[in-house]
Motif scaffolding. Structure first.
Motif, PDB file in Angstrom:
ATOM      1  N   VAL A 188      -5.075  -4.896  -3.938  1.00 26.04           N
ATOM      2  CA  VAL A 188      -6.434  -5.436  -4.082  1.00 26.04           C
ATOM      3  C   VAL A 188      -6.438  -6.895  -3.622  1.00 26.04           C
ATOM      4  CG1 VAL A 188      -8.315  -5.984  -5.667  1.00 26.04           C
ATOM      5  CG2 VAL A 188      -6.991  -3.882  -5.978  1.00 26.04           C
ATOM      6  N   ILE A 189      -7.177  -7.178  -2.548  1.00 26.53           N
ATOM      7  CA  ILE A 189      -7.285  -8.525  -2.001  1.00 26.53           C
ATOM      8  C   ILE A 189      -8.730  -8.987  -2.203  1.00 26.53           C
ATOM      9  CG2 ILE A 189      -7.017  -9.990   0.021  1.00 26.53           C
ATOM     10  CD1 ILE A 189      -4.423  -8.709  -0.927  1.00 26.53           C
ATOM     11  N   ILE A 190      -8.895 -10.172  -2.821  1.00 20.14           N
ATOM     12  CA  ILE A 190     -10.222 -10.724  -3.103  1.00 20.14           C
ATOM     13  C   ILE A 190     -10.282 -12.143  -2.544  1.00 20.14           C
ATOM     14  CG2 ILE A 190     -11.907 -11.305  -4.895  1.00 20.14           C
ATOM     15  CD1 ILE A 190     -10.435  -9.286  -6.712  1.00 20.14           C
ATOM     16  N   ASN A 241      -4.011  -2.938  10.887  1.00 19.50           N
ATOM     17  CA  ASN A 241      -5.004  -3.880  10.394  1.00 19.50           C
ATOM     18  C   ASN A 241      -4.982  -3.901   8.876  1.00 19.50           C
ATOM     19  OD1 ASN A 241      -6.052  -4.385  13.085  1.00 19.50           O
ATOM     20  ND2 ASN A 241      -6.980  -2.339  12.949  1.00 19.50           N
ATOM     21  N   PHE A 242      -5.061  -5.090   8.294  1.00 23.55           N
ATOM     22  CA  PHE A 242      -4.949  -5.210   6.844  1.00 23.55           C
ATOM     23  C   PHE A 242      -5.588  -6.519   6.390  1.00 23.55           C
ATOM     24  CE2 PHE A 242      -1.360  -7.182   8.861  1.00 23.55           C
ATOM     25  CZ  PHE A 242      -1.107  -8.323   8.128  1.00 23.55           C
ATOM     26  N   ASN A 266     -11.194  -6.075  -0.915  1.00 19.68           N
ATOM     27  CA  ASN A 266     -10.583  -5.139   0.036  1.00 19.68           C
ATOM     28  C   ASN A 266      -9.430  -4.429  -0.663  1.00 19.68           C
ATOM     29  OD1 ASN A 266      -8.595  -4.243   2.177  1.00 19.68           O
ATOM     30  ND2 ASN A 266     -10.303  -4.885   3.472  1.00 19.68           N
ATOM     31  N   THR A 267      -9.419  -3.112  -0.576  1.00 18.67           N
ATOM     32  CA  THR A 267      -8.364  -2.320  -1.221  1.00 18.67           C
ATOM     33  C   THR A 267      -7.536  -1.534  -0.215  1.00 18.67           C
ATOM     34  OG1 THR A 267     -10.010  -0.581  -1.617  1.00 18.67           O
ATOM     35  CG2 THR A 267      -9.564  -2.121  -3.431  1.00 18.67           C
ATOM     36  N   GLY A 268      -7.452  -2.010   1.006  1.00 22.32           N
ATOM     37  CA  GLY A 268      -6.588  -1.366   2.008  1.00 22.32           C
ATOM     38  C   GLY A 268      -7.051   0.034   2.339  1.00 22.32           C
ATOM     39  N   LYS A 269      -6.205   1.022   2.083  1.00 20.65           N
ATOM     40  CA  LYS A 269      -6.527   2.416   2.405  1.00 20.65           C
ATOM     41  C   LYS A 269      -7.080   3.198   1.213  1.00 20.65           C
ATOM     42  CE  LYS A 269      -3.287   2.873   6.255  1.00 20.65           C
ATOM     43  NZ  LYS A 269      -2.232   3.696   6.887  1.00 20.65           N
ATOM     44  N   ILE A 270      -7.363   2.500   0.110  1.00 19.83           N
ATOM     45  CA  ILE A 270      -7.846   3.176  -1.106  1.00 19.83           C
ATOM     46  C   ILE A 270      -9.359   2.940  -1.240  1.00 19.83           C
ATOM     47  CG2 ILE A 270      -7.648   3.302  -3.616  1.00 19.83           C
ATOM     48  CD1 ILE A 270      -4.806   2.162  -3.263  1.00 19.83           C
ATOM     49  N   THR A 311       0.816  -1.218   0.000  1.00 13.86           N
ATOM     50  CA  THR A 311       0.000   0.000   0.000  1.00 13.86           C
ATOM     51  C   THR A 311       0.846   1.264   0.000  1.00 13.86           C
ATOM     52  OG1 THR A 311      -0.104   0.033   2.408  1.00 13.86           O
ATOM     53  CG2 THR A 311      -1.820  -1.201   1.257  1.00 13.86           C
ATOM     54  N   ASN A 312       2.176   1.080   0.108  1.00 13.90           N
ATOM     55  CA  ASN A 312       3.118   2.207   0.123  1.00 13.90           C
ATOM     56  C   ASN A 312       2.805   3.176   1.257  1.00 13.90           C
ATOM     57  OD1 ASN A 312       5.449   3.381  -0.877  1.00 13.90           O
ATOM     58  ND2 ASN A 312       4.319   4.829  -2.146  1.00 13.90           N
ATOM     59  N   THR A 313       2.506   2.611   2.432  1.00 12.06           N
ATOM     60  CA  THR A 313       2.228   3.436   3.604  1.00 12.06           C
ATOM     61  C   THR A 313       3.112   2.994   4.765  1.00 12.06           C
ATOM     62  OG1 THR A 313       0.453   1.952   4.303  1.00 12.06           O
ATOM     63  CG2 THR A 313      -0.168   3.849   2.954  1.00 12.06           C
TER      64      THR A 313
END
Length: 787
Positions: A716-718, A684-685, A728-732, A672-674
């Motif tokens: 992008v997690i599916i 949390n992720f 789920n796209t994390g923080k996006i 996520t480059n964070t």
């Protein structure tokens, strides 16, 4: 002004002085006498019982008060004052400092006196050539030592037992006066001076047990002086003494002749107890956790009428052996109590050793070892099942485990006739009546307490289940060092059927723990191996050895200490919606490098768990990693593998060293480059099944993030959740999501999602689906998923 009564000095021997009143030193001057007239204004020093003289005077007025020393031994009454050209008037501001003066008829010393009530005690050596002088300022009455007592008494001083000397004064000490004890065991050829402590009119000091050797003749006396510059070796005690109590001249003295003390149930025969050189005989009940307290003895013997209970959180230390002439009921070592022994000798008679396990439920296992000889396995845990399969297990290093590891547990067919072998570990299932909710279980060992060297034959490179053989804790770091170990110690601790690691890991860098116990505490080894605790270890030689030097008095409540070396450590926990998965430790320490360090870096136990967080060294996963001393620019790559796609969390369990002093810890997510501040909150992720060792890093600077997360295949997690697909796209935040079949037909979509997580129902048909995700900034990612 007036002369004061002489004060007795230095008790090495008594000298009787015969002198004329003008054959001694004196003080003269307008500050402390009536003036400068010789001989009329002289105030002579009083002769002492040693080699110095004393005069106690009050100033005639407040402010600067002037004086000189007069040497009258030669009959000329020569005056001495400040050294230097012209004998300038000199401010003598430092009480307790010796001045050597020169002949001086002009200038003088002066003291700036705040009042006329303080006492100024002047001291000068005895003899016709001395021109030394010092003074003490006592802001009240000058006290003397009225009486001196000791414990043990003269007849009961015991080998190795300290002697406490008590001085009673004729009143409370004023500021500027202190009390000292001077003692010797060679008639003052050498001596030691120690300040006495106390309050009011009572002060005490101790003659160490090391001085009280067998047949030693010890002499001592008590004296008062100023508060500074009294030499610890007694070299200036004579000159610095204001007054003393030396038993009327011959000094206080005793000869050490006692090396056995007896406890009768109420008191020790010598009044204070035994020592490392004196035997303790118990003819009454003794409990170290009650008013009796702990003790050290050269030997302990329990005779008729006697008993010894080593209470929880207490230690009894014995140089040699323990002899129990009664049953094991007369000698009890409670949970977290310690019997510590020094020499490699054999004990006689049995003891009862109690050990509380970590919380465990029915069907749980614990890796036990025995602190006593002769304990049978089934007698130790009589309600553990033995049919149809015995749930007592030993570890065979020659077998291959079902998961492919080295060594395997083997059921013991006849635990009723099988004793614990000294220093060996046994995996034992909990009592069949143990409750389903985890609770501690009290294990009871009965037999002769183990002591001395314990050696287990081994083959280098093979794994062994061994355990603490003593009824006291041992130091894990000392065990590792003494045996030249290169791999971790592994401690079994797992609730049966629970997810997460079964073994806690320990190296000299620290420990990585297992799932929380019933109180919610994660079981992290702390370097203390408790009595009865078994563990796995890989041998590096032909034997694995325990010695008494490893034993200590840590009353660890864990069943397996503060940070005693220069280490700065971070413990990280991985968990998901099912609970705790594992713990990993990163330790900065002087003896570590950023490469693989034997006995410092520790891998997970073989084939332990499919979901775990680790730290990486050269791409290899470690439960414990030691690193070179900390720098804020350091980056620690993490390993991460997941068995089931879903929501996960990384959190700090605890820290020490510089991290406890405010150094923040950040987790960098390269997908996520964070960068997330773990010091403030868990991260949390969502993660997909598989190994992603490039995703996470531990960093210590927050400026490593772009703070502009980018939508890509990694972010992008599916995954499936019942009949739904979760995206789920994390923080996006997502704008739209479309799901197509393999022929490109749109099956379902969501518009204006405006969130980073969404669910879509796609039915139960088994097929390959294509999921198209569009972010609010119109970035697009397409991924395949099997429904």
């Amino acid at each position: 002004m007036k002369n004061f009564l002489q004060n007795a000095l230095v008790p090495i021997f008594i000298l009787i002085f015969s002198y004329q009143v003008n054959a001694q030193n004196a003080i003269i001057g307008s500050g402390f006498t009536n003036g400068w007239s010789v001989p009329g204004d002289l105030i002579y020093f009083n002769a002492g019982a040693g080699l110095s003289r004393v005069a106690t005077l009050n100033p005639r007025a407040a402010g600067n008060q002037y004086f000189r020393l007069v040497r009258g031994w030669d009959g000329n009454n020569a005056q001495f004052g400040p050294a230097g050209f012209g004998c300038p008037d000199t401010d003598w501001t430092n009480p307790g400092v010796i001045y050597g003066m020169s002949a001086c008829g002009g200038g003088a010393f002066f003291i700036n006196c705040p009042n006329t009530t303080d006492n100024y005690v002047f001291k000068t050596p005895n003899g016709p050539t001395s021109v030394d002088l010092l003074y003490f300022r006592v802001q009240g009455a000058v006290r003397s030592v009225s009486s001196v007592t000791q414990l043990p008494t003269v007849a009961n001083v015991t080998v190795g037992v300290p002697t406490t000397v008590t001085a009673n004064l004729d009143g409370a000490l004023a500021t500027g006066q202190a009390v000292y004890l001077r003692y010797t065991s060679n008639n003052f050829a050498n001596s030691v001076v120690v300040p006495m402590t106390g309050s009011g009119a009572t002060y005490t000091a101790t003659i160490p047990g090391a001085v009280n050797a067998m047949s030693a003749n010890v002499r001592y006396y008590v004296f008062t002086s100023g508060t500074i510059n009294v030499a610890p070796n007694g070299s200036n005690a004579d000159l610095y003494t204001i007054n003393l109590n030396n038993n009327g001249g011959p000094n206080y003295t005793y000869t050490v002749s006692n090396n056995v003390v007896t406890w009768n149930g109420t008191s020790w025969s010598n009044g204070v107890g035994p020592s490392a050189q004196a035997e303790a005989i118990l003819t009454g009940a003794y409990n170290s956790g009650e008013t009796e307290g702990v003790f050290t003895a050269s030997k302990v013997t329990i005779n008729t009428g006697g008993s010894l209970t080593i209470a929880s959180n207490t230690n009894i230390t014995v140089t040699n052996d323990v002899v129990n002439n009664l049953t094991e009921a007369a000698f009890v070592i409670e949970n977290n109590g310690n019997l510590i022994q020094t020499n490699d000798v054999t004990n006689t008679g049995s003891a009862t050793v109690l050990r509380m396990s970590a919380p465990m439920a029915r069907l749980d296992y614990t890796l036990w070892s025995s602190p006593v000889a002769g304990q049978l396995l089934l007698d130790f845990s009589p309600l553990t099942l033995v049919t149809p399969t015995s749930r007592f297990y030993s570890f065979d290093p020659t077998l291959t485990a079902s998961g492919g590891g080295s060594g395997a547990y083997v059921s013991i067919t006849n635990p009723a006739a099988t004793p614990f072998a000294e220093g060996n570990g046994y995996l034992i299932r909990a009592s069949n009546l143990q409750p389903a909710v985890a609770a501690p279980w009290l294990g009871t060992f009965k037999g002769v307490p183990n002591n001395g060297n314990v050696s287990i034959s081994s083959t280098s490179g093979s794994w062994y289940a061994i355990g603490n053989p003593y009824p006291s804790t041992i130091d894990a770091d000392e065990f590792i060092a003494a045996n030249g170990l290169t791999q971790p110690l592994y401690f079994w601790r797992k609730t049966n059927g629970a997810s997460g690691t079964a073994y806690a890991t320990y190296t000299s860098a620290g420990g990585a723990g297992t799932a929380p116990n019933v109180s919610g505490t994660i079981m992290t080894p702390d370097g203390v191996i408790a009595p009865g605790q078994g563990f796995l270890v890989q041998a590096t030689s032909s034997s694995l050895n325990f010695t008494n030097s490893m034993r200590n008095g840590d009353d660890s409540t864990q069943f397996f200490r503060t940070n005693s070396v220069n280490r700065s450590r971070v413990w990280l926990n991985l968990s998901n919606t099912d609970g705790f998965k594992n713990q990993t430790l990163i330790a900065y320490m002087p003896s570590a490098t950023n490469g693989v360090d034997e006995a410092i870096d520790g891998r997970f136990y073989e084939n332990d768990i499919p979901t775990q967080l680790s730290s990486l060294i050269n791409g290899e996963e470690f439960a414990v990693q030691g690193r070179a001393p900390f720098t804020v620019s350091d980056i620690v790559p993490l390993g991460f593998r997941v068995e089931t796609t879903g929501n996960y969390s990384v959190a700090i369990d605890h820290v020490d060293g510089l991290f406890a002093d405010g150094q923040e810890v950040f987790l960098k997510d390269n997908f996520t480059n964070t960068v997330h501040n773990l010091t403030n909150a868990p991260y949390n992720f969502v993660a997909s099944t598989g190994t992603t060792n490039a995703r996470f890093e531990i960093v210590f600077e927050s400026n490593l993030a772009t703070e502009n997360p980018v939508l890509n295949e990694n972010t992008v997690i599916i995954y499936k959740q019942n009949q739904d697909i979760v995206v789920n796209t994390g923080k996006i935040e997502m704008k739209n999501v479309q799901v197509y079949d393999i022929q490109g037909r749109l099956l379902v979509q969501q518009k204006d999602v405006n969130a980073s997580t969404t669910k879509l129902s796609v039915g139960t048909t088994n097929q390959v689906l294509i999921v198209k995700v569009t972010s609010k900034d119109k970035s697009v990612v397409t991924k395949k998923v099997i429904n």
